[in-house]
Design a protein around this motif. Structure first.
Motif, mmCIF file in Angstrom:
data_model
loop_
_atom_site.group_PDB
_atom_site.id
_atom_site.type_symbol
_atom_site.label_atom_id
_atom_site.label_comp_id
_atom_site.label_asym_id
_atom_site.label_seq_id
_atom_site.Cartn_x
_atom_site.Cartn_y
_atom_site.Cartn_z
ATOM 1 N N CYS A 74 5.166 -0.848 -3.826
ATOM 2 C CA CYS A 74 4.412 0.133 -3.068
ATOM 3 C C CYS A 74 2.950 -0.200 -2.906
ATOM 4 N N GLY B 220 1.817 -2.229 -0.998
ATOM 5 C CA GLY B 220 1.608 -2.613 0.379
ATOM 6 C C GLY B 220 1.609 -4.106 0.559
ATOM 7 N N ASP C 200 0.414 6.898 5.206
ATOM 8 C CA ASP C 200 1.290 6.874 4.034
ATOM 9 C C ASP C 200 1.272 5.538 3.295
ATOM 10 N N ASP C 201 0.821 4.480 3.938
ATOM 11 C CA ASP C 201 0.780 3.166 3.305
ATOM 12 C C ASP C 201 -0.558 2.996 2.607
#
Length: 303
Positions: A25, A27, A281-282
């Motif tokens: 998560c 990224g 959201d990223d």
């Protein structure tokens, strides 16, 4: 007496409606990251649970996911409601959660699962449950709210129904201050913040359940209502809690997390970057930039 409650209809999707599993998560899951476990680590991903809607926990978890992946670990973030997280930790489905509030908010879960989980200590000691209103509201204390309920539409806008804040508000604050005539609305943190934004834009009064540390105190003109009876409790610590197998499986990470400290001003900075200045959201690029801007602090977390 239990308060009246209803669900808030909102265009914002409730984070607690489903469990969202995010792999890598930060990224940049596969960019410059060794998927093999570092020395002394188990040959699997670290399962890091995150409470839906708890921004300080989301921020800390996203930060540690990025740090650990940079150190060569694979990390999976799972967003879930509070109760399933503790059950998952006790059952070995999760390795770690970074957002346990003690000694009050999550005490029931620690009592229920305490023999099967491990408290790694607090990383912030300034956490506080609050009931907040707009800064120019006609009251300053919870003991004035019942007499002025009409000014606030006879409602208190809450967050996720499974949270300790909602339990304490419903079970302690509402009956303790004679607020049974007000509706305590069950919603979500994003929905509550949307209502706070709407009321702020319209210049209207609003009562919300909130907590410190939270970036909303920087983003909105709000004030905490005084709690003369002390029903919301004193300041608490935000603790990291792990599965009993975590130390053996990831001894290096266990040590890092046990020594983790994050002052409120540093946390506010990260939260502001993620949730206020950024709309998306990223969080990977945002966290990466924040790390670059706070490299000395971040380097100290694993030294």
């Amino acid at each position: 007496m239990m308060s009246k409650r209803k669900h808030l209809a909102s265009g914002i999707a409730l984070a607690g409606a489903a469990t969202l599993v995010l792999t890598g998560c930060s990224g940049s899951a596969d960019e410059g990251t060794d998927s093999a476990s570092p020395e002394g680590g188990a040959d699997r991903a670290i399962e890091l649970a995150v409470f839906n809607g708890w921004d300080e926990g989301i921020a800390a978890s996203q930060l540690w996911a990025a740090i650990l992946e940079e150190q060569g670990y694979e990390v999976e973030l799972t967003y879930a409601d509070v109760a399933p997280v503790y059950a998952g930790l006790a059952g070995g489905d999760f390795d770690l959660v970074l957002d346990t509030w003690l000694p009050i908010t999550h005490a029931d879960y620690m009592e229920q699962y305490g023999d099967d989980i491990v408290d790694l200590g607090s990383w912030n000691d300034e956490a506080k449950l609050t009931i907040a209103v707009n800064e120019d509201a006609p009251i300053d204390s919870l003991d004035e709210l019942a007499a002025n309920a009409d000014a606030f539409g006879n409602q208190i806008v809450g967050i996720e129904p499974g949270s300790g804040l909602m339990r304490i508000t419903g079970d302690e604050v509402v009956p303790g201050y004679g607020l049974d005539g007000m509706t305590l609305i069950e919603s979500s943190t994003p929905a509550m913040l949307a209502e706070l934004q709407s009321a702020t834009d319209a210049g209207e009064n609003i009562v919300v359940t909130l907590w410190r540390p939270h970036w909303a105190y920087n983003a909105f003109p709000v004030k905490d209502l005084e709690d003369p009876q002390g029903l919301l409790g004193d300041a608490e610590g935000i603790h990291s809690v792990a599965a009993t197998s975590f130390e053996e499986d990831f001894p290096e990470v266990f040590e890092w997390i046990s020594n983790f400290k994050m002052p409120s001003d540093v946390l506010y900075s990260l939260e502001d970057a993620m949730f206020n200045q950024y709309d998306g959201d990223d969080y990977g690029p945002v966290v990466e930039q924040w790390i670059a801007d706070n490299q000395e602090y971040v380097d100290g977390l694993t030294s």
